[in-house]
Write a protein that holds these residues in place. Structure first.
Motif, PDB file in Angstrom:
ATOM      1  N   ILE A  71      75.179  45.832 -46.793  1.00 33.55           N
ATOM      2  CA  ILE A  71      76.143  45.763 -47.892  1.00 33.55           C
ATOM      3  C   ILE A  71      75.735  46.760 -48.967  1.00 33.55           C
ATOM      4  O   ILE A  71      74.561  46.837 -49.348  1.00 33.55           O
ATOM      5  CB  ILE A  71      76.175  44.339 -48.498  1.00 33.55           C
ATOM      6  CG1 ILE A  71      76.598  43.301 -47.446  1.00 33.55           C
ATOM      7  CG2 ILE A  71      77.089  44.285 -49.711  1.00 33.55           C
ATOM      8  CD1 ILE A  71      76.270  41.873 -47.838  1.00 33.55           C
ATOM      9  N   LEU A  72      76.718  47.502 -49.448  1.00 39.02           N
ATOM     10  CA  LEU A  72      76.497  48.429 -50.563  1.00 39.02           C
ATOM     11  C   LEU A  72      77.499  48.113 -51.659  1.00 39.02           C
ATOM     12  O   LEU A  72      78.706  48.138 -51.430  1.00 39.02           O
ATOM     13  CB  LEU A  72      76.665  49.879 -50.102  1.00 39.02           C
ATOM     14  CG  LEU A  72      76.662  50.950 -51.204  1.00 39.02           C
ATOM     15  CD1 LEU A  72      75.331  50.967 -51.952  1.00 39.02           C
ATOM     16  CD2 LEU A  72      76.959  52.327 -50.607  1.00 39.02           C
TER      17      LEU A  72
ATOM     18  N   GLY B 160      77.374  48.878 -36.592  1.00 35.49           N
ATOM     19  CA  GLY B 160      78.716  48.418 -36.243  1.00 35.49           C
ATOM     20  C   GLY B 160      79.256  47.361 -37.178  1.00 35.49           C
ATOM     21  O   GLY B 160      80.252  46.688 -36.892  1.00 35.49           O
ATOM     22  N   TRP B 161      78.636  47.242 -38.348  1.00 38.43           N
ATOM     23  CA  TRP B 161      79.075  46.274 -39.365  1.00 38.43           C
ATOM     24  C   TRP B 161      78.587  46.762 -40.718  1.00 38.43           C
ATOM     25  O   TRP B 161      77.458  47.213 -40.874  1.00 38.43           O
ATOM     26  CB  TRP B 161      78.519  44.887 -39.107  1.00 38.43           C
ATOM     27  CG  TRP B 161      79.178  43.798 -39.929  1.00 38.43           C
ATOM     28  CD1 TRP B 161      80.191  42.985 -39.524  1.00 38.43           C
ATOM     29  CD2 TRP B 161      78.868  43.392 -41.274  1.00 38.43           C
ATOM     30  NE1 TRP B 161      80.542  42.113 -40.524  1.00 38.43           N
ATOM     31  CE2 TRP B 161      79.756  42.329 -41.618  1.00 38.43           C
ATOM     32  CE3 TRP B 161      77.951  43.830 -42.228  1.00 38.43           C
ATOM     33  CZ2 TRP B 161      79.733  41.713 -42.861  1.00 38.43           C
ATOM     34  CZ3 TRP B 161      77.929  43.209 -43.479  1.00 38.43           C
ATOM     35  CH2 TRP B 161      78.810  42.156 -43.777  1.00 38.43           C
ATOM     36  N   GLY B 162      79.446  46.636 -41.720  1.00 34.44           N
ATOM     37  CA  GLY B 162      79.042  46.982 -43.076  1.00 34.44           C
ATOM     38  C   GLY B 162      80.137  46.648 -44.055  1.00 34.44           C
ATOM     39  O   GLY B 162      81.316  46.544 -43.693  1.00 34.44           O
ATOM     40  N   ARG B 163      79.741  46.460 -45.286  1.00 35.12           N
ATOM     41  CA  ARG B 163      80.687  46.214 -46.360  1.00 35.12           C
ATOM     42  C   ARG B 163      80.290  47.085 -47.547  1.00 35.12           C
ATOM     43  O   ARG B 163      79.149  47.042 -48.010  1.00 35.12           O
ATOM     44  CB  ARG B 163      80.702  44.731 -46.783  1.00 35.12           C
ATOM     45  CG  ARG B 163      81.135  43.754 -45.691  1.00 35.12           C
ATOM     46  CD  ARG B 163      82.600  43.906 -45.354  1.00 35.12           C
ATOM     47  NE  ARG B 163      83.055  42.945 -44.364  1.00 35.12           N
ATOM     48  CZ  ARG B 163      83.081  43.139 -43.054  1.00 35.12           C
ATOM     49  NH1 ARG B 163      82.634  44.291 -42.552  1.00 35.12           N
ATOM     50  NH2 ARG B 163      83.541  42.209 -42.233  1.00 35.12           N
TER      51      ARG B 163
ATOM     52  N   GLY C  80      83.937  48.937 -37.995  1.00 35.30           N
ATOM     53  CA  GLY C  80      83.319  47.677 -38.418  1.00 35.30           C
ATOM     54  C   GLY C  80      82.807  47.725 -39.845  1.00 35.30           C
ATOM     55  O   GLY C  80      82.324  46.721 -40.371  1.00 35.30           O
ATOM     56  N   VAL C  81      82.916  48.897 -40.476  1.00 37.54           N
ATOM     57  CA  VAL C  81      82.496  49.055 -41.865  1.00 37.54           C
ATOM     58  C   VAL C  81      83.743  49.069 -42.738  1.00 37.54           C
ATOM     59  O   VAL C  81      84.606  49.940 -42.584  1.00 37.54           O
ATOM     60  CB  VAL C  81      81.699  50.365 -42.061  1.00 37.54           C
ATOM     61  CG1 VAL C  81      81.232  50.485 -43.518  1.00 37.54           C
ATOM     62  CG2 VAL C  81      80.511  50.418 -41.108  1.00 37.54           C
ATOM     63  N   LEU C  82      83.848  48.111 -43.633  1.00 37.05           N
ATOM     64  CA  LEU C  82      85.012  47.990 -44.502  1.00 37.05           C
ATOM     65  C   LEU C  82      84.651  48.466 -45.910  1.00 37.05           C
ATOM     66  O   LEU C  82      83.570  48.162 -46.425  1.00 37.05           O
ATOM     67  CB  LEU C  82      85.503  46.542 -44.549  1.00 37.05           C
ATOM     68  CG  LEU C  82      85.811  45.890 -43.195  1.00 37.05           C
ATOM     69  CD1 LEU C  82      86.368  44.488 -43.403  1.00 37.05           C
ATOM     70  CD2 LEU C  82      86.780  46.748 -42.385  1.00 37.05           C
ATOM     71  N   VAL C  83      85.576  49.199 -46.506  1.00 36.11           N
ATOM     72  CA  VAL C  83      85.337  49.805 -47.819  1.00 36.11           C
ATOM     73  C   VAL C  83      86.481  49.429 -48.750  1.00 36.11           C
ATOM     74  O   VAL C  83      87.638  49.753 -48.484  1.00 36.11           O
ATOM     75  CB  VAL C  83      85.264  51.342 -47.713  1.00 36.11           C
ATOM     76  CG1 VAL C  83      84.801  51.942 -49.043  1.00 36.11           C
ATOM     77  CG2 VAL C  83      84.366  51.778 -46.577  1.00 36.11           C
ATOM     78  N   ASN C  84      86.166  48.739 -49.822  1.00 33.52           N
ATOM     79  CA  ASN C  84      87.196  48.330 -50.772  1.00 33.52           C
ATOM     80  C   ASN C  84      86.716  48.541 -52.205  1.00 33.52           C
ATOM     81  O   ASN C  84      85.512  48.673 -52.452  1.00 33.52           O
ATOM     82  CB  ASN C  84      87.569  46.858 -50.551  1.00 33.52           C
ATOM     83  CG  ASN C  84      88.281  46.649 -49.229  1.00 33.52           C
ATOM     84  OD1 ASN C  84      89.420  47.059 -49.050  1.00 33.52           O
ATOM     85  ND2 ASN C  84      87.608  46.003 -48.276  1.00 33.52           N
ATOM     86  N   ALA C  85      87.653  48.570 -53.121  1.00 32.93           N
ATOM     87  CA  ALA C  85      87.327  48.759 -54.531  1.00 32.93           C
ATOM     88  C   ALA C  85      87.762  47.548 -55.342  1.00 32.93           C
ATOM     89  O   ALA C  85      88.760  46.892 -55.023  1.00 32.93           O
ATOM     90  CB  ALA C  85      88.017  50.011 -55.079  1.00 32.93           C
ATOM     91  N   ILE C  86      87.010  47.267 -56.374  1.00 33.19           N
ATOM     92  CA  ILE C  86      87.382  46.253 -57.357  1.00 33.19           C
ATOM     93  C   ILE C  86      87.839  46.991 -58.617  1.00 33.19           C
ATOM     94  O   ILE C  86      87.180  47.927 -59.085  1.00 33.19           O
ATOM     95  CB  ILE C  86      86.209  45.316 -57.667  1.00 33.19           C
ATOM     96  CG1 ILE C  86      85.893  44.454 -56.439  1.00 33.19           C
ATOM     97  CG2 ILE C  86      86.511  44.441 -58.882  1.00 33.19           C
ATOM     98  CD1 ILE C  86      84.720  43.517 -56.625  1.00 33.19           C
TER      99      ILE C  86
END
Length: 225
Positions: free
Chosen positions: A62-63, A110-113, A154-160
């Motif tokens: 997680i980053l 293969g997984w990350g946020r 598998g790595v999802l990238v979103n903004a707040i």
């Protein structure tokens, strides 16, 4: 399995609140900051320093890119080169440096946020905060691009995208500017750090599975698009 999160700007404000919330979920939290007491003392705008820290840590799950500065409170035509460049160095280049350093490891797993902190200023543009507003618009656009690039990995990238939140980051913001941006919030109050941390925790978890490249508003009703 214990997951590991790097949180930039993790010693205060939204970064600290998010660190506490993730730790409550059993996540191992590593705080990147310039402030004393940080797990890793690093300037996020320094790519060499970021790369060195990432190489020492290895892969993470997680980053959370929360490090940021408001910059000058003045009309655009009064902003100096140095002021403009400093805001972009921290808010935009810092986010870029961290993503570039840690994405390859997430791809291998293969997984990350990845959760990038932007601002409602990046959508609406706040008067007398041109550098900050422009930098946060860039963070939103970067998030959308990176989310598409990693969509099948598998790595999802979103903004707040918060409206004004009660944090130390706003201590140096002029009362007039704070009054203006608070007046734009239909709920007629500023947000609390723990409210934003709750959204960050969801975006950093398995519970979010069909969302990437998105900008999540948390604005007390201010958001219009």
């Amino acid at each position: 399995m214990t997951r590991t999160a790097v949180i930039t700007g993790g010693m205060s404000g939204l970064g600290a609140a998010t660190a506490t919330r993730l730790a409550d979920e059993g996540v191992k939290v590593i705080r990147f900051d310039l402030a004393p007491g940080a797990d890793v003392v690093v300037d996020v705008s320094d790519s060499a320093a970021v790369n060195a820290a990432a190489a020492e840590l290895g892969s993470i799950d997680i980053l959370i890119n929360c490090a940021g500065i408001v910059g000058p409170n003045k009309p655009l035509w009064e902003v100096s080169d140095a002021e403009w460049q400093k805001v972009f160095a921290v808010n935009v280049t810092g986010t870029f440096n961290l993503c570039r350093a840690f994405v390859p490891g997430m791809q291998e797993l293969g997984w990350g946020r990845i959760v990038n902190f932007a601002s409602m200023a990046g959508k609406d543009g706040n008067p007398n905060l041109s550098a900050y507003s422009a930098s946060k618009a860039a963070v939103i656009a970067m998030t959308k691009s990176l989310g598409k690039e990693l969509a099948t990995s598998g790595v999802l990238v979103n903004a707040i995208v918060p409206a004004v939140i009660e944090t130390p980051m706003n201590d140096d913001t002029s009362p007039e500017v704070l009054a203006h941006i608070t007046s734009l919030i239909p709920m007629k109050r500023v947000g609390r750090a723990e409210e934003v941390a709750e959204l960050a925790a969801w975006l950093a978890s398995d519970k979010v599975s069909f969302s990437t490249g998105a900008a999540y508003d948390i604005s007390g009703g201010r958001a219009t698009y």
